[in-house]
Enzyme design. Sequence first.
Site, mmCIF file in Angstrom:
data_model
loop_
_atom_site.group_PDB
_atom_site.id
_atom_site.type_symbol
_atom_site.label_atom_id
_atom_site.label_comp_id
_atom_site.label_asym_id
_atom_site.label_seq_id
_atom_site.Cartn_x
_atom_site.Cartn_y
_atom_site.Cartn_z
ATOM 1 N N CYS A 123 0.876 -1.167 0.000
ATOM 2 C CA CYS A 123 0.000 0.000 0.000
ATOM 3 C C CYS A 123 0.914 1.216 0.000
ATOM 4 O O CYS A 123 1.678 1.421 0.937
ATOM 5 C CB CYS A 123 -0.871 -0.043 1.256
ATOM 6 S SG CYS A 123 -1.847 1.448 1.464
ATOM 7 N N CYS A 129 -2.026 15.519 2.566
ATOM 8 C CA CYS A 129 -3.209 15.472 1.703
ATOM 9 C C CYS A 129 -4.039 16.729 1.973
ATOM 10 O O CYS A 129 -4.055 17.234 3.084
ATOM 11 C CB CYS A 129 -4.024 14.223 2.046
ATOM 12 S SG CYS A 129 -5.481 13.971 1.009
ATOM 13 N N CYS A 154 -10.645 14.858 4.913
ATOM 14 C CA CYS A 154 -11.637 13.912 5.459
ATOM 15 C C CYS A 154 -11.538 13.880 6.993
ATOM 16 O O CYS A 154 -10.444 13.830 7.557
ATOM 17 C CB CYS A 154 -11.412 12.509 4.880
ATOM 18 S SG CYS A 154 -11.586 12.457 3.085
ATOM 19 N N CYS A 189 -3.391 4.528 7.481
ATOM 20 C CA CYS A 189 -3.707 5.862 7.001
ATOM 21 C C CYS A 189 -2.933 7.004 7.658
ATOM 22 O O CYS A 189 -3.502 7.852 8.326
ATOM 23 C CB CYS A 189 -5.191 6.136 7.182
ATOM 24 S SG CYS A 189 -6.197 4.743 6.750
HETATM 25 N N1 SAH Z 1 -7.186 9.514 -0.905
HETATM 26 C C1 SAH Z 1 -7.611 8.224 -1.304
HETATM 27 C C2 SAH Z 1 -6.697 7.081 -0.882
HETATM 28 C C3 SAH Z 1 -6.084 7.100 0.495
HETATM 29 S S1 SAH Z 1 -7.013 6.612 1.887
HETATM 30 C C4 SAH Z 1 -9.016 7.959 -0.838
HETATM 31 O O1 SAH Z 1 -9.577 8.796 -0.158
HETATM 32 O O2 SAH Z 1 -9.600 6.948 -1.213
HETATM 33 C C5 SAH Z 1 -7.375 4.900 1.734
HETATM 34 C C6 SAH Z 1 -8.693 4.536 2.376
HETATM 35 O O3 SAH Z 1 -8.635 4.599 3.815
HETATM 36 C C7 SAH Z 1 -9.832 5.477 1.982
HETATM 37 O O4 SAH Z 1 -10.983 4.723 1.727
HETATM 38 C C8 SAH Z 1 -10.004 6.313 3.234
HETATM 39 O O5 SAH Z 1 -11.254 6.927 3.278
HETATM 40 C C9 SAH Z 1 -9.768 5.285 4.301
HETATM 41 N N2 SAH Z 1 -9.488 5.811 5.639
HETATM 42 C C10 SAH Z 1 -8.850 6.933 5.983
HETATM 43 N N3 SAH Z 1 -8.794 7.071 7.317
HETATM 44 C C11 SAH Z 1 -9.423 5.996 7.836
HETATM 45 C C12 SAH Z 1 -9.704 5.551 9.162
HETATM 46 N N4 SAH Z 1 -9.334 6.258 10.224
HETATM 47 N N5 SAH Z 1 -10.374 4.392 9.305
HETATM 48 C C13 SAH Z 1 -10.750 3.652 8.236
HETATM 49 N N6 SAH Z 1 -10.514 4.012 6.970
HETATM 50 C C14 SAH Z 1 -9.871 5.178 6.767
#
Ligand code: SAH
Length: 343
Positions: free
Chosen positions: A102, A109, A113, A330
């Site tokens: 990964c 970023c 989110c 993440c």
């Molecule tokens: N920016 C891209 C890829 C990176 S994050 C995206 O948003 O898809 C990879 C995945 O992990 C994404 O689905 C993201 O929403 C999720 N993610 C991020 N933080 C998280 C957390 N604390 N718990 C579970 N999933 C998480």
Amino acid sequence: MNIKSMTLPELEQVVRDLGQPAFRGKQIAQWLHRGACSYAQMSNLPTALRHSLEAQYPFTPPEVIRRQASAKDGTIKYLWRLADGNCVETVLMRYHYGNTVCISSQVGCRMGCAFCASTLGGLVRRLEPYEMLDQVLFTQIDAGLPISHIVLMGIGEPLDNFDNVMRFLELVNSPIGLNISMRHISLSTCGLVPGIRQLAQRNLQLTLSVSLHAPDNETRSRLMPVNKAYPVEVLLEACRDYFAKTNRRISFEYAMIQGVNDTQEAAKLLRKRLRGLPAHVNLIPLNHVEESPLKPSSWKAVVQFQNMLESGGIPVTVRRTLGGDIDASCGQLRRNYTRQRQA
Ligand code: SAH
């Protein structure tokens, strides 16, 4: 451009410009894609060429500054220091179908989110193609395990670094290098619709993962600011068009958050919204991030949610959490490292 970001025809041009035959370009590509750390190692190149390359196209491998191996499941997490001092992380996961890395696509970023550790310090910069390639190469070398699968699910938003990610894909897919098939690569996006449309035009055989996390605009906008620009209907329309163009089933990521997106109503709405779209839903119990008040759903809520989707014929997997004992989610390793240094 860094020499490690160059494709074979570009390397052939470099050597031709230095008065050398084109086959030297192929030799250089083979060394670089095997993880050479200096020109001195490239023993089949003439010394004079090595010196010219060193002067014009210097390169340095990334340095491992943290390595954490899970005692439970063999997951290994790396924190790398890049040439400019920035750090990114990579996770190696051992699945029955092959070793998967990964990788990160950006330093930080800017998507914001609410549940994600990678975005807390904002975007520092985008990664160059070779910096993504190096994560795969040097993980493979360090762990001594062949990598067969790649997921672009580490730090950063890959579609916010579109051109560099496309070039990275070309590099790892190259028969002269790692030769990893597009079907073994997943790209995850928070839902940047213009990027999804641009990707559809490329018609690649990779798997597109879309981080949905909520089926309604109110909840999704609260969790993911990107939803204000590209609401759920617009996103799902782009996903339908993506499927029509590529014939590749889309995978939707859904992090289960207690009391936020895990109700039976949410599951029903999601079931409705995905009707007729060849999709797969990945339910991920939220990984707790210290700075965030959000909590993972109970197992009971996850199972009920899964049942509701399956009753609508939607394939669902509940993702196993790997590396829970090593900050392996993440952006947490980079985050903790940066915080410790600041302290
Ligand atoms: N920016 C891209 C890829 C990176 S994050 C995206 O948003 O898809 C990879 C995945 O992990 C994404 O689905 C993201 O929403 C999720 N993610 C991020 N933080 C998280 C957390 N604390 N718990 C579970 N999933 C998480």
